[in-house]
Scaffold this active site. Sequence first.
Site, PDB file in Angstrom:
ATOM      1  N   LYS A  59       0.829  -1.210   0.000  1.00 52.69           N
ATOM      2  CA  LYS A  59       0.000   0.000   0.000  1.00 52.69           C
ATOM      3  C   LYS A  59       0.865   1.262   0.000  1.00 52.69           C
ATOM      4  O   LYS A  59       0.563   2.237   0.682  1.00 52.69           O
ATOM      5  CB  LYS A  59      -0.918  -0.010   1.215  1.00 52.69           C
ATOM      6  CG  LYS A  59      -1.874  -1.198   1.216  1.00 52.69           C
ATOM      7  CD  LYS A  59      -2.850  -1.150   2.341  1.00 52.69           C
ATOM      8  CE  LYS A  59      -3.772  -2.312   2.408  1.00 52.69           C
ATOM      9  NZ  LYS A  59      -4.204  -2.951   1.225  1.00 52.69           N
ATOM     10  N   CYS A  60       1.907   1.248  -0.783  1.00 46.31           N
ATOM     11  CA  CYS A  60       2.891   2.335  -0.814  1.00 46.31           C
ATOM     12  C   CYS A  60       2.835   3.064  -2.157  1.00 46.31           C
ATOM     13  O   CYS A  60       2.481   2.474  -3.182  1.00 46.31           O
ATOM     14  CB  CYS A  60       4.287   1.723  -0.600  1.00 46.31           C
ATOM     15  SG  CYS A  60       5.659   2.879  -0.625  1.00 46.31           S
TER      16      CYS A  60
END
Length: 182
Positions: free
Chosen positions: A34-35
């Site tokens: 989730k970067c």
Amino acid sequence: MSIYDYTATKANGEQVPLSIYKGKVLLIVNTASKCTFTPQLEDLQKLYNQYRDAGLMVLGFPCNQFANQEPGSSEEASAFCQLNYGVTFPVFAKADVNGEQQLPLFRYLKQAAPFRGFDESNGSERLLKMMIADKAPEFLIGDAIKWNFTKFLIGRSGEVIRRYEPSDDPFSFAAEIEKLLA
């Protein structure tokens, strides 16, 4: 000392001696699902596809130390990489890359290839520095891994060649990989 003196844990809990990669050129990366930099998984897989027959191995280490960007289990992190980016290179168990619980491998990597500093003339690095200052200021100090998708290039003899920061696109150092594979 070389990276071959270390072990890593697979997502299923199996211990893997990194000595099984002797003779390979390695790219060791701390990843997260989730970067902002997660799309680099696609380029890391492309590099792996392009150079694996010549001896490149990419090793992914999911990490949840940066703004909780890898919240699931090790198995979920591995599955995410496979399902969303077609990753076929090894993705190990979630691990800390900084602090008291950090994998000894990452302690070694940081000592062998210290942080080069932020390039203030690079807009992406300026933004990254501001984000770290806001979300994880403790990682601005010293040689800490600054964020997800820090990459370490390892030569065929297990020596650390260079550290690339999250803002460094994987294809930006393909020529260095080719040189090591030659």
